[in-house]
Design an enzyme around this catalytic site. Structure first.
Site, mmCIF file in Angstrom:
data_model
loop_
_atom_site.group_PDB
_atom_site.id
_atom_site.type_symbol
_atom_site.label_atom_id
_atom_site.label_comp_id
_atom_site.label_asym_id
_atom_site.label_seq_id
_atom_site.Cartn_x
_atom_site.Cartn_y
_atom_site.Cartn_z
ATOM 1 N N LEU A 85 11.598 17.117 18.780
ATOM 2 C CA LEU A 85 10.319 17.228 18.086
ATOM 3 C C LEU A 85 9.570 18.439 18.635
ATOM 4 C CD1 LEU A 85 8.234 16.095 16.113
ATOM 5 C CD2 LEU A 85 7.343 14.700 17.992
ATOM 6 N N ASP A 86 9.375 19.432 17.778
ATOM 7 C CA ASP A 86 8.744 20.687 18.190
ATOM 8 C C ASP A 86 7.297 20.696 17.705
ATOM 9 O OD1 ASP A 86 8.103 23.206 18.965
ATOM 10 O OD2 ASP A 86 9.416 24.241 17.542
ATOM 11 N N THR A 87 6.383 20.392 18.605
ATOM 12 C CA THR A 87 4.969 20.356 18.218
ATOM 13 C C THR A 87 4.423 21.745 17.905
ATOM 14 O OG1 THR A 87 4.348 20.449 20.562
ATOM 15 C CG2 THR A 87 4.537 18.265 19.554
ATOM 16 N N LEU A 142 12.491 19.469 14.887
ATOM 17 C CA LEU A 142 11.760 18.711 13.879
ATOM 18 C C LEU A 142 10.328 19.208 13.764
ATOM 19 C CD1 LEU A 142 12.819 15.001 14.526
ATOM 20 C CD2 LEU A 142 13.379 16.390 12.535
#
Length: 297
Positions: free
Chosen positions: A205-207, A294
C-alpha cells in the site's frame, strides 16, 4: 512362561502350569471413533483453510473431514493391513483426497502446498493434544470413552462443549493474530483477473501514490511488466498515465483496465471492479518483495 536367570539357556525355561494369558480385549466403538476423527479432521482442515486463505465451501470441508474419518474407521476395523501400505494410503492417498475435496484443488503444485499445510497443521494440533493427554485428564476421559466405560468417562454433552469451545477458541486466535499482523503490515495479496486468467502478486500500500487517469480521474495501481506479461498477452485498450518522479518530471506509463482485482489481507477481502493498472518496466522492489503498488483510494 516363567523365565529363570537366563533366557538364552532354554533348558531352564520350562512350562510350570502357572502361565498367565495376558490377552486384553478392547471394545472399539465405531461411531465414537468416527465422531472424534471427524471432529479433529474438520478442525485441522479449518486451520489449513484459514492459514492458506482458501475460499470457504462448507460442504467441501465437511466432505473432506468425512473422508479422513472414514479411512480411520476402516484402518481400525482392519488392523491387518501391511504397515507400509497403510502409511502410503494415509499420508499420500487419503490426505491428497482430503485437500483436493475440501479446497477444490486441481493443479499438482497447489495440491502439494495443501498437503504440506495439512501435515504442519496436523503436527501442531497433535502436539497440543499430546500435551493435554500427558498433563491433563483429557486423555484419560477420551480413553474411557473409546473403551466404553461410560461411568468413568466425561459426560458426552460436556465433551461436545469442550470440543466446540476448543474449536472456536482456535478460530478466535486465528482471527486475532492476522489482525495484529495487519496493524503492522501494509502488504496485501492481490489477485488480478483479466479475460478468464488470473495472476496473484504481493502488493504494498503506497500512501504516496498519486497516479490518476487524467480524463476519468480513476486511481491507478502500479504493477511490474513481469507480473502482468502472461496475464495481459493482448489488450484491446491502452491508456497513458502521466507521472512525475525524481529525475523525470514528464513521464507516462501505459495503463490497462482489468476485469477485476481482489485485494486480500487476512480475512479482509475487497473486490475492485474494472481497476486501472499502470505497467512499469522497472522493478518496484529491489529485493522482489512486492510487485505492485496499491493506490490508497
Amino acid at each position: 512362561m516363567v523365565l529363570t536367570n537366563s533366557e538364552r539357556i532354554t533348558g531352564y525355561n520350562v512350562p510350570t502350569g502357572r502361565e498367565v494369558n495376558a490377552a486384553t480385549e478392547l471394545n472399539l466403538y465405531i461411531d465414537v471413533l468416527f465422531f472424534i476423527n471427524f471432529t479433529m479432521d474438520f478442525l485441522v482442515l479449518s486451520i489449513v483453510r484459514r492459514a492458506m486463505k482458501y475460499r470457504l465451501i462448507r460442504w467441501r470441508l465437511i466432505l473432506g473431514a468425512v473422508l479422513g474419518a472414514a479411512w480411520a474407521v476402516f484402518a481400525a476395523a482392519f488392523p491387518y493391513l501391511p504397515v507400509l501400505l497403510e502409511m502410503a494410503v494415509t499420508y499420500l492417498g487419503v490426505s491428497t483426497l482430503m485437500v483436493m475435496t475440501a479446497f477444490d484443488l486441481k493443479r499438482p503444485k497447489d495440491i502439494g502446498k495443501g498437503l504440506i499445510a495439512l501435515y504442519l497443521a496436523a503436527v501442531a494440533v497433535g502436539g497440543i493434544m499430546e500435551f493435554l493427554y500427558q498433563h491433563t485428564k483429557a486423555g484419560y476421559y477420551i480413553e474411557q470413552i473409546l473403551r466404553g466405560n461410560t461411568g468413568k468417562a466425561i459426560p458426552f454433552y460436556q465433551l461436545i462443549f469442550l470440543g466446540a469451545g476448543s474449536y472456536f477458541g482456535i478460530r478466535v486466535m486465528l482471527r486475532w493474530l492476522p489482525g495484529l499482523w495487519k496493524a503492522k503490515s501494509n502488504f496485501y495479496e492481490v489477485t488480478m483477473h483479466y479475460r478468464g486468467k488470473e495472476k496473484k502478486v504481493t502488493a504494498l500500500l503506497d500512501t504516496g501514490n498519486r497516479l490518476f487517469e487524467p480524463v476519468s480521474r480513476r486511481p491507478a495501481h502500479v504493477v511490474t511488466y513481469e507480473a502482468v506479461r502472461e496475464l495481459c498477452e493482448s489488450v484491446s485498450e491502452v491508456v497513458y498515465i502521466p507521472f512525475g518522479s525524481v529525475g523525470k518530471s514528464n513521464g507516462v506509463l501505459p495503463g490497462i483496465f482489468l476485469d477485476e482485482m481482489e485485494v486480500r489481507q487476512g480475512d479482509d477481502v475487497r473486490i475492485i471492479e474494472k481497476p486501472l493498472i499502470a505497467v512499469s518496466k522497472k522493478a518496484l522492489s529491489s529485493s522482489g518483495e512486492y510487485q505492485m503498488l496499491l493506490h490508497d483510494e
